[in-house]
Design a protein around this motif. Structure first.
Motif, PDB file in Angstrom:
ATOM      1  N   THR A 138       8.817 -28.767  42.373  1.00 41.86           N
ATOM      2  CA  THR A 138       9.707 -29.180  43.248  1.00 41.86           C
ATOM      3  C   THR A 138      10.245 -27.862  43.766  1.00 41.86           C
ATOM      4  N   ILE A 139      10.586 -27.848  45.159  1.00 42.76           N
ATOM      5  CA  ILE A 139      11.096 -26.904  45.757  1.00 42.76           C
ATOM      6  C   ILE A 139      12.674 -26.570  45.486  1.00 42.76           C
ATOM      7  N   THR A 140      13.049 -25.468  45.101  1.00 41.21           N
ATOM      8  CA  THR A 140      14.228 -25.309  44.916  1.00 41.21           C
ATOM      9  C   THR A 140      15.156 -24.288  45.522  1.00 41.21           C
ATOM     10  N   TYR A 141      14.452 -23.731  46.493  1.00 42.23           N
ATOM     11  CA  TYR A 141      14.883 -22.628  47.161  1.00 42.23           C
ATOM     12  C   TYR A 141      13.947 -22.702  48.811  1.00 42.23           C
ATOM     13  N   VAL A 142      14.514 -22.518  49.763  1.00 37.30           N
ATOM     14  CA  VAL A 142      13.991 -22.464  51.191  1.00 37.30           C
ATOM     15  C   VAL A 142      14.626 -21.481  52.123  1.00 37.30           C
ATOM     16  N   GLU A 143      14.116 -20.555  52.691  1.00 34.14           N
ATOM     17  CA  GLU A 143      14.596 -19.699  53.516  1.00 34.14           C
ATOM     18  C   GLU A 143      13.397 -19.483  54.792  1.00 34.14           C
TER      19      GLU A 143
END
Length: 165
Positions: A138-143
């Motif tokens: 699961t993606i927990t951080y995106v920048e």
């Protein structure tokens, strides 16, 4: 889609923008030995550092910074992905003294770039971005860095990796 510039000029990102809470999309990239790699080849928390080219100052600094911090992050794997050729990535790692860094090439078919929405149409490079994927994919951080020549938010990404662990 994320909107970014490269050297001040607007560029078009191909693929799908990912968001926190999404399942990480599948992709295939090449390791330095030309073997195919996918996200599930790496276990635990993965911090994915995306750079346009390792041979530039900001990309060099970003890759060094995340790999230096990796020793302080138990259970976190740092993956650096660019559209550089695998041979160039291997040479860069040797010259940088980062022989154990995991660099992956998306040059062949931009599979990662399109899956994560960072493939720059006009340049066939990847936009600067950072993603944290937990052990459940699961993606927990995106920048998505809004100007590709700027640095990412290192502290926010590293904190997200610690929390995902």
């Amino acid at each position: 889609m994320a909107s970014i510039t490269f050297g001040g000029d607007q560029v078009t990102l191909l693929g799908n923008e990912v968001k926190v809470g999404d399942k990480a999309p599948a992709f295939t990239v090449l390791a330095n030995d030309l073997s195919e790699k996918a996200l599930n080849d790496y276990k635990g928390v993965r911090l994915i550092s995306v750079v346009p080219s390792l041979d530039t100052g900001v990309c060099d600094a970003q890759t060094r910074r995340f790999n230096e911090e990796a020793s302080k992050l138990d259970g976190v794997t740092i993956l650096t992905i660019s559209a550089d050729l695998p041979f160039a990535q291997k040479r860069w790692c040797g010259n940088a003294g980062l022989e154990h860094a995991i660099t992956l090439s998306d040059h062949r078919n931009l599979s990662f770039g399109e899956a994560f929405g960072v493939a720059i149409k006009e340049l066939r490079l990847l936009a600067r971005a950072v993603f944290v994927v937990d052990s459940n994919d699961t993606i927990t951080y995106v920048e998505y860095v809004s100007e590709a020549t700027n640095h990412p938010n290192y502290e926010a990404a590293l904190n997200a990796a610690k929390k995902a662990n």
